[in-house]
Design a protein around this motif. Structure first.
Motif, PDB file in Angstrom:
ATOM      1  N   UNK A 247       0.300   5.526   4.745  1.00 58.36           N
ATOM      2  CA  UNK A 247       1.722   5.902   4.744  1.00 58.36           C
ATOM      3  C   UNK A 247       2.326   5.659   6.120  1.00 58.36           C
ATOM      4  N   UNK A 248       3.630   5.364   6.168  1.00 60.29           N
ATOM      5  CA  UNK A 248       4.270   5.130   7.467  1.00 60.29           C
ATOM      6  C   UNK A 248       4.088   6.308   8.409  1.00 60.29           C
ATOM      7  N   UNK A 249       4.149   7.530   7.875  1.00 60.60           N
ATOM      8  CA  UNK A 249       3.985   8.709   8.724  1.00 60.60           C
ATOM      9  C   UNK A 249       2.617   8.743   9.378  1.00 60.60           C
ATOM     10  N   UNK A 250       1.587   8.489   8.558  1.00 60.55           N
ATOM     11  CA  UNK A 250       0.238   8.469   9.107  1.00 60.55           C
ATOM     12  C   UNK A 250       0.038   7.337  10.088  1.00 60.55           C
ATOM     13  N   UNK A 252       2.272   6.069  11.969  1.00 63.36           N
ATOM     14  CA  UNK A 252       2.956   6.472  13.204  1.00 63.36           C
ATOM     15  C   UNK A 252       2.053   7.335  14.060  1.00 63.36           C
ATOM     16  N   UNK A 253       1.478   8.383  13.457  1.00 58.93           N
ATOM     17  CA  UNK A 253       0.652   9.313  14.245  1.00 58.93           C
ATOM     18  C   UNK A 253      -0.574   8.614  14.815  1.00 58.93           C
ATOM     19  N   UNK A 256       0.626   6.508  17.750  1.00 56.01           N
ATOM     20  CA  UNK A 256       0.890   7.360  18.920  1.00 56.01           C
ATOM     21  C   UNK A 256      -0.425   7.665  19.641  1.00 56.01           C
ATOM     22  N   UNK A 270       9.776   7.161  20.573  1.00 55.67           N
ATOM     23  CA  UNK A 270       9.753   7.673  19.197  1.00 55.67           C
ATOM     24  C   UNK A 270      10.545   6.743  18.287  1.00 55.67           C
ATOM     25  N   UNK A 274       8.803   4.571  15.331  1.00 53.25           N
ATOM     26  CA  UNK A 274       9.156   4.944  13.951  1.00 53.25           C
ATOM     27  C   UNK A 274       9.887   3.792  13.276  1.00 53.25           C
ATOM     28  N   UNK A 275      10.633   3.005  14.036  1.00 56.01           N
ATOM     29  CA  UNK A 275      11.255   1.792  13.510  1.00 56.01           C
ATOM     30  C   UNK A 275      10.156   0.818  13.078  1.00 56.01           C
ATOM     31  N   UNK A 277       7.037   1.421  12.120  1.00 54.90           N
ATOM     32  CA  UNK A 277       6.309   1.769  10.891  1.00 54.90           C
ATOM     33  C   UNK A 277       7.199   1.691   9.658  1.00 54.90           C
ATOM     34  N   UNK A 278       8.518   1.711   9.874  1.00 56.92           N
ATOM     35  CA  UNK A 278       9.398   1.541   8.719  1.00 56.92           C
ATOM     36  C   UNK A 278       9.554   0.069   8.366  1.00 56.92           C
TER      37      UNK A 278
END
Lengths: 312, 119, 360
Positions: A247-250, A252-253, A256, A270, A274-275, A277-278
């Motif tokens: 997932x994009x959220x995962x 991202x983390x 990071x 940030x 986040x851009x 991973x989207x």
């Protein structure tokens, strides 16, 4: 003019001169001084295709040399210095070439904070960049070697993804690919003619060697690319080839976690990640067979931009 | 004394975003990324928790007060257990130091929470 | 490229608008070594010159700005956390040095990087403070027994505390000079006159005269001269800022006498004027001159300080600088520690290992 165009005598003269040997490495210009033959020889092999730079300016004035001390007659050691200051303990002189590589990496990750830097390899095909974060045990360098030497991908970097925070482009810094231990043998199996520096045993990470990057990648060092995919690789003996979405959220983390200087960029960092991973779908990739791996990435590259593909 | 049911006191205790935090939210399908400009911390929350966090910015609300607001916001059917569930979300957010009990509430909560130093 | 060139670039950035790359190469390297690259970047930006500069120069300056902005945010957050940690003790957070400049948005903060947070607390509350900080996540750190003794018994601070999660470092002081030093400025007076920051209840900084005196003390008693030029730049910035306040100079001279710090102030002003041409009024220098050393000693000190304060760089090295540095280091420690303890300590400091480079 390239490093390979210098005669051995001229190469040595420049390396031992006050200005040092100056050459381009993507967005940075290095000025290198060294009296150590192994460094000179390694440079001649791994950096043969790198363009020389004018003496006007260098981002990093580095030196790889034995310490100035009577002890050098007892135990031969090397120091890596940036602008005359040694920031690290000396290493045995046999590790002088790897020390150059590690030192040059350190220079970029310590002083290029106008960029957002991830610990990742980056390769490109069809104008689209593939980011391979270097989580522990990932085996990213082995995969990078295969993708660029066998798979026809352009090498942007083996070690660091240089992101421009304002627009998310990745800059190329196509320095030699570092391989260690078993992956040295594996790469030599696939490519008996692979050009690399003399392997150095007993370093902190075992035996280490550096592969000359493809000339075309070095030639294209001033071309940036847009990230299209983020793939977290994992080499596992006997594993079936598997590409599973993250997932994009995962993603991202995990990015990071693999960033050198994310904290420094604050909200701009940030927004940039986040851009990313989207825009770029993320995957976890497990493999043991390199040919299957290459095929999987080839399939990824043929999917038109904007669509993700899952492979069982 | 422990029990599965949650006390009225807990449902009435008010929480708010920890003083000094300054969030930037980024929605991604079912997850939300949250960046705190003050501390530089980045968090990944599920979108419902992120919504709770947003609603607690600058105001003190209890689980009992927030439940009907969430039901309205998300068009959820009436759910008697939502308030209890929200308390769980509060505790998770508090563990990440994103929200805190409001001062008056801290004293009455002493009987409920542990008093040992944070890990 | 000489030190004077670096100073001129910082004070007159417009003179570099049309400079060529080779000149920039030398300037950037020297500025970085002197820890003034961020300051230079800030001056160039404030003068509106950044966008017209060559690309590699812009990149280096941008990198510094990212660093100093990040540092500013980090200091602000640390101070906030510190405030929360000490709130229950009823003690104000009195910031010293860099954290003070940053929090009060004083000129020395522009483009600078600050590593540790320094705070001043009453000696009798040290144990309470240490406890409160430990509760809030700061560790006394894994110092060896020797360092523990050095800090607690001889110096004027708890050993540096490190926050477990954030890894930031906090230095808790109860005085600005160690009990073993020659001069004994009264910390109670410093605390009493500390000023609260507008909009930041419970957070204070020293009064302007005291900030200047602390900066002077710090420079002329601390052991390390690597950052002499940078620290004098901070002092120059403070003096230009406070010097505009009516009555400041008179108060400064009076306070220096009250705190028995006239000699360090004499030196500080002498050298800040010499290097940064700070506009210190003549009567001030004259009033402090009697507190200085005799003429011969003054000339010797001039030679030592001015050589040692210059950043050490291959572009600038002269023979004999190593000795000048070492003499000053020795002097600084002499002023802080009894001699019979000095030599073993210096030897130990010299032998601490440096980190190894990270293999890829």
């Amino acid at each position: 003019m390239k490093i390979r165009d210098l005669t051995p005598i001229e190469l040595r003269r420049r390396l031992e001169s006050a200005e040092g040997l100056r050459f381009h490495c993507g967005p940075v210009i290095n000025a290198l001084q060294t009296t150590i033959p192994a460094v000179r020889e390694g440079l001649a092999i791994a950096y043969a295709d790198f363009p020389l730079a004018e003496p006007a300016f260098a981002d990093f004035h580095v030196c790889v040399a034995p310490p100035v001390s009577w002890r050098k007659y007892l135990r031969r050691q090397t120091l890596f210095c940036l602008d005359g200051v040694s920031h690290f303990e000396p290493l045995p002189w046999t590790q002088a070439y790897p020390m150059l590589e590690w030192g040059l990496n350190w220079c970029v990750t310590s002083f290029c904070h106008h960029l957002l830097i991830l610990h990742a390899a980056v390769v490109e095909k069809g104008g689209r960049a593939l980011i391979l974060p270097g989580e522990p045990g990932a085996g990213k360098s082995t995969l990078t070697a295969a993708l660029t030497l066998l798979g026809g991908w352009r090498l942007l970097s083996d070690e660091m993804a240089l992101l421009v925070p304002a627009d998310g482009r990745v800059l190329a810094i196509p320095r030699p690919i570092s391989l260690k231990n078993a992956s040295l043998d594996r790469v030599r199996q696939w490519l008996p003619d692979v050009v690399m520096t003399a392997p150095v045993p007993d370093t902190g990470k075992g035996t280490v060697g550096h592969v000359r990057p493809p000339a075309a990648s070095v030639e294209a060092m001033h071309l940036s690319a847009r990230p299209a995919w983020v793939v977290f690789p994992r080499y596992r003996a006997e594993a079936a080839t598997r590409m599973a979405p993250v997932s994009p959220g995962n993603a991202m983390m995990r990015l990071v976690d693999q960033a050198f200087n994310y904290q420094l960029h604050g909200v701009d960092g940030f927004r940039c990640l986040s851009e990313l991973v989207q825009q770029a779908p993320a995957f976890e990739f497990e493999y043991s067979d390199i040919q299957e791996a290459l095929a999987a990435f080839e399939a990824l590259a043929t999917v038109p931009a904007g669509r993700a593909e899952v492979m069982a | 004394m422990t029990s599965n049911s949650v006390s009225d006191d807990e449902l009435a205790a008010r929480w708010s975003v920890t003083a000094g935090r300054s969030f930037v939210f980024r929605s991604l399908a079912e997850e939300t990324l949250v960046f705190d400009q003050a501390s530089g911390d980045t968090h990944l929350l599920d979108s419902a928790a992120a919504l709770v966090l947003q609603l607690l910015q600058g105001v003190g609300l209890s689980a009992g007060e927030l439940a009907p607001r969430l039901m309205a916001e998300l068009s959820l059917p009436a759910d008697p257990e939502l308030a209890e569930h929200l308390l769980g979300v509060f505790h998770e957010l508090a563990e990440r130091d994103l929200i805190e009990l409001l001062p008056d509430e801290k004293r009455s909560a002493e009987g409920l929470a542990n008093a040992s130093p944070p890990a | 490229m000489r030190t004077a060139g670096l100073i001129a670039a910082i004070q007159h950035p417009e003179s570099w608008a049309a400079a060529e790359l080779p000149a920039w190469d030398g300037l950037l390297r020297l500025a970085r070594r002197a820890q003034l690259l961020g300051v230079l970047a800030e001056r160039l930006r404030a003068a509106g010159l950044e966008s017209g500069l060559p690309e590699p120069v812009r990149a280096a300056l941008k990198s510094e700005r990212v660093l100093s902005d990040a540092n500013r945010r980090a200091v602000a957050w640390e101070v906030r956390c510190l405030r929360r940690a000490l709130a229950a003790l009823g003690l104000p957070v009195i910031l010293l040095k860099g954290a003070a400049y940053a929090s009060a948005e004083l000129p020395p903060a522009a483009g600078r990087l600050f590593g540790d947070i320094d705070v001043l607390v009453p000696q009798e509350r040290l144990a309470d403070v240490e406890r409160a900080l430990t509760w809030a996540g700061w560790d006394s750190g894994s110092h060896d027994a020797y360092d523990e003794r050095y800090y607690r018994t001889w110096m004027h601070e708890l050993p540096p505390m490190r926050h477990r999660k954030r890894e930031s470092v906090l230095d808790v002081h109860h005085t600005i000079l160690p009990p073993t030093a020659r001069y004994h400025p009264d910390p109670g007076k410093l605390r009493a006159d500390a000023r609260e920051l507008p909009g930041r209840p419970g957070v204070r900084v020293l009064a302007p005269t005291d900030m200047v005196l602390h900066s002077a003390c710090h420079l002329f008693h601390e052991g390390e001269w690597e950052h002499g030029l940078r620290d004098l730049h901070d002092l120059d910035a403070l003096l230009r800022c406070f010097g505009a306040e009516p009555g400041f100079w008179e108060r400064l001279v009076a306070r220096a006498a009250e705190m028995e710090l006239r000699r360090p102030l004499h030196y500080a002003l002498r050298y800040v004027v010499r290097l940064w041409t700070t506009p210190v009024p003549e009567p001030v220098l004259a009033a402090l001159a009697p507190a200085g050393p005799g003429a011969l000693m003054q000339r010797l000190m001039d030679g030592l300080f001015l050589r040692a304060i210059v950043p050490r760089h291959s572009l600038l090295t002269r023979a004999g600088d190593g000795l000048a540095h070492f003499c000053l280091y020795l002097r600084a420690h002499w002023l802080r520690m009894p001699v019979h303890l000095l030599l073993p300590h210096l030897l130990r400091k010299a032998l601490k290992p440096k980190p190894k480079p990270e293999p890829a």
